[in-house]
Design an enzyme around this catalytic site. Structure first.
Site, PDB file in Angstrom:
ATOM      1  N   LYS A   1       0.840  -1.200   0.000  1.00 44.72           N
ATOM      2  CA  LYS A   1       0.000   0.000   0.000  1.00 44.72           C
ATOM      3  C   LYS A   1       0.877   1.252   0.000  1.00 44.72           C
ATOM      4  O   LYS A   1       0.793   2.112   0.882  1.00 44.72           O
ATOM      5  CB  LYS A   1      -0.954  -0.040   1.196  1.00 44.72           C
ATOM      6  CG  LYS A   1      -2.392   0.151   0.725  1.00 44.72           C
ATOM      7  CD  LYS A   1      -3.396  -0.192   1.758  1.00 44.72           C
ATOM      8  CE  LYS A   1      -4.683   0.567   1.553  1.00 44.72           C
ATOM      9  NZ  LYS A   1      -5.262   0.527   0.219  1.00 44.72           N
TER      10      LYS A   1
ATOM     11  N   GLU B   1      -7.076  -5.178 -10.660  1.00 39.80           N
ATOM     12  CA  GLU B   1      -7.995  -4.646  -9.646  1.00 39.80           C
ATOM     13  C   GLU B   1      -8.560  -3.310 -10.098  1.00 39.80           C
ATOM     14  O   GLU B   1      -8.068  -2.715 -11.067  1.00 39.80           O
ATOM     15  CB  GLU B   1      -7.312  -4.560  -8.288  1.00 39.80           C
ATOM     16  CG  GLU B   1      -6.052  -3.753  -8.252  1.00 39.80           C
ATOM     17  CD  GLU B   1      -5.374  -3.797  -6.873  1.00 39.80           C
ATOM     18  OE1 GLU B   1      -4.929  -4.881  -6.477  1.00 39.80           O
ATOM     19  OE2 GLU B   1      -5.295  -2.754  -6.233  1.00 39.80           O
TER      20      GLU B   1
HETATM   21  C1  COI Z   1      -9.379   1.369   1.483  1.00 41.29           C
HETATM   22  O1  COI Z   1     -10.275   0.695   0.974  1.00 41.29           O
HETATM   23  O2  COI Z   1      -9.307   1.516   2.717  1.00 41.29           O
HETATM   24  C2  COI Z   1      -8.347   1.994   0.684  1.00 41.29           C
HETATM   25  O3  COI Z   1      -7.286   2.199   1.211  1.00 41.29           O
HETATM   26  C3  COI Z   1      -8.606   2.436  -0.687  1.00 41.29           C
HETATM   27  C4  COI Z   1      -8.502   3.924  -0.780  1.00 41.29           C
HETATM   28  C5  COI Z   1      -8.160   4.309  -2.168  1.00 41.29           C
HETATM   29  C6  COI Z   1      -9.753   4.607  -0.306  1.00 41.29           C
END
Ligand code: COI
Length: 401
Positions: A248, A284
């Protein structure tokens, strides 16, 4: 308001190098990450979200909840009371963090995060149960994922215990911002970044772990099933293992903007990316993992270095397997997806959402939607566990209060 060399900002007072916030005093040196002033450029929730007091402050009517319109929540920032900050030098371990009032942070222009993108983020949610307790969902999984990403990006990371305790602290400190049962959740955003100053390309000399949070409702503006467009020119992550598509990293997200901005301008809800190696397999969506359903079989792209190992993805695989479905993690071709009965996406922010249509090279394919679909059954089960309405037999939920 400026008075002599003192400045009042909301409830806080700056005097020379020191700031009083409530009963506590911070010095600028101790807190290089202290609140400065709120930016006028922040994308925040619209004013309509503010309740009767107009500023999110406590209503006399109910001191347990912030005074906002809980029915208006979307997925935009509603500033809460506190954030959590913990720092450490490169080569050392995180030790002691602290809660400070939510606000802007101060960074050197040559901070590692700003110059070379040395940063990671996480996302998890706290839900209120019917009887008012607060539950987290698998926070140790976020902690482990952050550690994997930190190793890849040459950053120290908090231990699982430090991470989970910090998440609990931030939720308790911002308890009045956890929406009432059934109205949404408190989205918790941990960040880990190189904040030390440097010029040459190298790991930063100092790291900061921050957690802030915001009450949220549904992620997508479109209420209901989504309409995806397949992007076949731009790619989200380089193929195979060794890249950073599977962590991430903050650097994985802005590169989707050009595709998503164009798709949204053309009426789509989101973009589905393909693998960069062959352009034949689905990977994705911009902010979620994807599943395709055909009969009793469910497929989702395998975690191969380009797919984010979603915690909701992992949970849905377990729930669907327990329900008797055959779940496969493997390459999923575009053709297979176009031939599916149902398609859905999963993520912390999106939860589980049905996909109504996918447009690939100008051809639109429609899928089953509605309350009888598998995706809605999975969504209900997941939300039921997260909100304490369905027994948690796997030990996934963590009671905060
Ligand atoms: C999440 O789903 O928590 C993410 O980190 C995605 C984000 C782009 C809102």
């Amino acid at each position: 308001m400026w008075a002599g060399n003192e400045m009042w900002a909301g409830n806080e007072m700056w005097a020379g190098n020191e700031m009083w916030a409530g009963n506590e005093m911070w010095t600028r040196n101790e807190m290089s990450l202290r609140t400065t002033e709120r930016s006028h450029f922040t994308t925040m929730a619209p004013p309509s979200i503010l309740g009767n007091n107009g500023d999110g402050s406590n209503s006399a009517a109910d001191e347990n909840y912030a005074d906002i319109n809980w029915d208006e929540l979307g997925f935009s920032l509603v500033p809460t009371d506190y954030m959590y900050v913990m720092k450490c030098a490169n080569g050392e371990k995180f030790s002691q963090g602290t809660l400070i009032p939510f606000g802007n942070i101060e960074l050197s222009p040559s901070a590692g995060i700003l110059n070379y993108g040395q940063g990671l983020f996480e996302g998890l949610k706290a839900y209120r149960t019917e009887n008012g307790h607060i539950l987290l969902f698998r926070p140790e999984e976020n902690s482990k994922r952050m550690k994997t990403g930190a190793d890849r990006m040459c950053m120290p990371s908090p231990s699982i215990e430090q991470f989970v305790n910090a998440v609990k602290e931030i939720v308790i400190a911002n308890k009045r911002w956890v929406p009432p049962h059934g109205k949404g959740s408190l989205y918790i955003r941990p960040l880990l970044m190189g904040t030390g100053a440097l010029l040459g390309l190298a790991p930063a000399p100092e790291y900061t772990f921050i957690i802030y949070c915001s009450p949220v409702g549904s992620y997508h503006k479109d209420k209901g099933p989504l309409n995806f467009k397949v992007e076949d020119k731009l790619y989200r992550a380089i193929s195979g293992t060794g890249g950073t598509g599977g962590i991430k990293s903050v650097t994985n997200y802005a590169p989707v903007y050009s595709a998503t901005t164009e798709a949204k301008a053309n009426g789509f809800s989101d973009v589905l990316f393909l693998d960069a190696a062959t352009g034949k397999h689905i990977e994705e969506a911009s902010s979620s993992n994807v599943f395709v359903v055909k009969g009793n079989a469910i497929c989702t792209p395998a975690i191969d270095g380009t797919i984010l190992p979603g915690i909701t993805r992992k949970t849905i695989i377990d729930i669907a397997t327990d329900l008797g479905y055959e779940v496969m993690e493997r390459a999923v071709s575009v053709e297979e997806m176009l031939d599916a009965d149902e398609v859905f996406c999963t993520g912390t922010a999106v939860v589980v959402n049905s996909v109504a249509s996918i447009t690939f090279q100008k051809t639109r394919t429609q899928y089953k939607t509605g309350p009888e679909t598998l995706s809605q059954k999975l969504r209900k089960t997941l939300l039921g566990i997260q909100t304490g309405c369905i027994d948690d037999t796997k030990g996934w939920t963590v009671l905060v209060d």
